[in-house]
Design an enzyme around this catalytic site. Structure first.
Site, PDB file in Angstrom:
ATOM      1  N   GLU A  92      46.042  30.588  38.040  1.00  0.00           N
ATOM      2  CA  GLU A  92      45.005  31.738  38.957  1.00  0.00           C
ATOM      3  C   GLU A  92      45.957  32.568  39.485  1.00  0.00           C
ATOM      4  OE1 GLU A  92      41.584  29.242  41.436  1.00  0.00           O
ATOM      5  OE2 GLU A  92      43.930  29.201  42.100  1.00  0.00           O
ATOM      6  N   ILE A  93      45.748  34.002  39.546  1.00  0.00           N
ATOM      7  CA  ILE A  93      46.218  35.194  40.083  1.00  0.00           C
ATOM      8  C   ILE A  93      45.361  35.545  41.016  1.00  0.00           C
ATOM      9  CG2 ILE A  93      47.565  37.191  40.025  1.00  0.00           C
ATOM     10  CD1 ILE A  93      48.641  36.479  37.487  1.00  0.00           C
TER      11      ILE A  93
END
Length: 339
Positions: free
Chosen positions: A236-237
């Site tokens: 995830e970013i």
């Protein structure tokens, strides 16, 4: 040197020959790594690849979190991998362990049933602790509070392509909130009551559902049923301001109050994905196609030839998970368009 001229001082020569380096614009961001002391070798490999493919040019900091203190040996081995700031923290007890209000008899019976049904991690309490922590607590940790954006890294993952531009700045400059590389179906047996609980929440707070949402990614019948699609959250970013928002915290606390993380085996991936799909505009969610990523057994490898060549990618596009029958990328592209 001409007669009568004055030799410059050493400091003057240095100032002339080595002008100050230009300031590099960076986002307020960090890598977040949840791991155990026993996973040292696996996390060394992950950090080494992050550094080689991206962070040696950007020097973003790292936050390592564990439910027990990291050993001095762990910190020493990790710290030599990068000149970037590395901080090591212990997760508060109440953020990790099963809450006292959970009926252990009911939870234990559910775990045994899942074990008998061969559900992955079905009998694990620690896995449930991790899913609940990643759903509602990691962004509240004292070491993380000062940051806005994060990139989640796990042990034994691979980054197959060079990343010459800054994904954090891309998120910031383009008003993106959540970024992913792989999307897939969840195991229905782990979340049997999750969607009904989500529907109950939406009926209580319809004003929180964004009018330009991505409901079409997670449901084919306008929310009557959940199609099990989710963004695989081991990568995830994202913008933690969303997780910290009143909307998300109300949503998480409503889910948590049902005990579903322990009476079933609700994962942070469907929780994050459902929240992002309902409460954000769909254009705030971004597919990082150019980031070649592998979390065994699945790999994302761009099929865009130019991106693949420019990234010096080591992965095989023909082996990418993107259009595997278990991938939900087609559903995402139907909502957001293909890029």
């Amino acid at each position: 040197m001409p007669l009568g001229a004055t030799r410059p001082s050493v400091s003057q020569e240095i100032a002339h020959e080595a002008p100050a380096a230009p300031t590099v614009r960076k986002a307020n961001a960090t890598f977040i790594i949840l791991c155990r002391n026993s996973e040292l070798e696996a996390i060394i490999q992950s950090v080494r690849e992050v550094e080689d493919r991206f962070n040696r040019d950007f020097n973003y900091p790292y936050v390592f979190l564990n439910d027990e203190p990291f050993t001095e040996s762990f910190k020493k081995r990790i710290s030599v991998l990068s000149p970037s700031l590395m901080e090591f923290g212990v997760i508060p007890h109440d953020h990790w362990f099963q809450p006292s209000w959970i009926n252990e008899e009911t939870a234990s019976a559910a775990r045994k049933l899942m074990e008998l049904s061969n559900v992955i991690y079905g009998g694990s309490v620690s896995y449930r602790n991790m899913c609940r922590f990643n759903s509602g607590f990691f962004f509240r940790h004292p070491l993380v509070q000062k940051y806005r954006y994060y990139w989640r890294i796990e042990p034994n993952v691979h980054f197959h392509c060079n990343i010459p531009s800054d994904p954090f700045l891309y998120m910031q400059d383009h008003n993106k909130t959540y970024g992913f590389t792989i999307t897939m179906y969840e195991f229905e047996s782990t979340i049997r009551s999750l969607w009904q609980t989500v529907r109950e929440y939406m009926s209580l707070h319809p004003e929180q559902v964004h009018p330009d949402n991505a409901m079409g990614f997670i449901s084919e019948d306008n929310g009557a049923h959940y199609n099990l699609c989710h963004f695989w959250s081991n990568f995830e970013i994202a913008d933690m301001d969303f997780w910290r928002s009143e909307t998300y915290m109300m949503f998480f606390e409503f889910l948590d109050s049902t005990g579903g993380f322990y009476y079933e085996r609700w994962g942070d991936a469907p929780v994050h994905s459902i929240a992002a799909s309902l409460f954000l505009p769909k254009d705030a969610i971004h597919f990082f196609d150019e980031i070649g990523y592998q979390h065994i057994p699945f790999t994302h490898c761009t099929v865009n030839t130019e991106r693949w060549q420019n990234g010096r990618c080591s992965c095989d596009p023909s082996q990418s998970f993107d259009y595997n029958g278990y991938s939900c990328l087609r559903q995402w592209e139907a909502v957001a368009g293909r890029h």
